[in-house]
Structures are given as C-alpha cells and as structure tokens.
Design a protein around this motif. Sequence first.
Motif, short mmCIF file in Angstrom:
data_model
loop_
_atom_site.label_atom_id
_atom_site.label_comp_id
_atom_site.label_asym_id
_atom_site.label_seq_id
_atom_site.Cartn_x
_atom_site.Cartn_y
_atom_site.Cartn_z
N UNK A 169 -32.54 -38.79 -57.15
CA UNK A 169 -32.37 -39.67 -58.30
C UNK A 169 -33.67 -40.43 -58.58
N UNK A 170 -34.33 -40.89 -57.55
CA UNK A 170 -35.61 -41.58 -57.72
C UNK A 170 -36.62 -40.65 -58.37
N UNK A 171 -36.65 -39.42 -57.91
CA UNK A 171 -37.58 -38.42 -58.47
C UNK A 171 -37.25 -38.15 -59.94
N UNK A 172 -35.98 -38.06 -60.27
CA UNK A 172 -35.57 -37.85 -61.66
C UNK A 172 -35.99 -39.02 -62.54
N UNK A 173 -35.79 -40.23 -62.06
CA UNK A 173 -36.19 -41.41 -62.83
C UNK A 173 -37.69 -41.43 -63.07
N UNK A 174 -38.47 -41.09 -62.04
CA UNK A 174 -39.92 -41.06 -62.18
C UNK A 174 -40.35 -39.99 -63.18
N UNK A 175 -39.69 -38.84 -63.12
CA UNK A 175 -40.02 -37.75 -64.04
C UNK A 175 -39.67 -38.13 -65.48
N UNK A 176 -38.53 -38.79 -65.67
CA UNK A 176 -38.12 -39.23 -67.00
C UNK A 176 -39.11 -40.26 -67.55
N UNK A 177 -39.53 -41.18 -66.72
CA UNK A 177 -40.49 -42.20 -67.16
C UNK A 177 -41.83 -41.55 -67.51
N UNK A 178 -42.26 -40.57 -66.73
CA UNK A 178 -43.51 -39.87 -67.01
C UNK A 178 -43.42 -39.11 -68.33
N UNK A 179 -42.28 -38.49 -68.58
CA UNK A 179 -42.09 -37.75 -69.83
C UNK A 179 -42.11 -38.70 -71.03
N UNK A 180 -41.44 -39.84 -70.92
CA UNK A 180 -41.45 -40.81 -72.01
C UNK A 180 -42.87 -41.28 -72.30
#
Length: 87
Positions: A7-18
């Motif tokens: 979940x932490x990795x997903x959140x980081x990836x989503x923030x990077x994409x934004x």
Amino acid sequence: MTEEEVVTRLKEAAAAKKKADKDAAEAFADAVADALLAGVKPKTVASATGYSYETIRRIARARHIEPLREPTVTSRKKAQPGGDSPA
C-alpha cells in the motif's frame, strides 16, 4: 512484501504519477504560450498539438496572453449591450 509495504508503494507511485502529470501539463502550457507569443495562430497550435482550439484559448487566457487579433465588427457588436447577441 507485507500488505502495508504494498500500500505504501502504491501511494508513492500514485503521488509520483500525479507529479509527473502536473509537470507535463505545465511543460505543455509553457510550449503553447511560447508558440502563441512567437506569433503562431491558435488554430495552428491546436492542429499541431491535437488539442482543441478551446484548450489552447484557455491556456492563453491563463497565461494572460492577449488575443492575437483585433475583434471583428460582428464580435464588437455582440459584445455591446443590446447588440446582436442571442442572450
């Protein structure tokens, strides 16, 4: 990997994409503004980019770029109170 790590990795990836999307949009707006300021017609910019004329107009307005041509007689009449405007 634990669920928490995933979940932490997903959140980081989503923030990077934004952030990447925002940076790309800003770079696009900069390129559009530069083209308009160089005298390229909005119609040409729209055709070259594949974006609508309205999108190009919004970018120009957001960047405080004045219209590249004087209003036509018809558009001046429509802008005046009691003009030919359907509104």
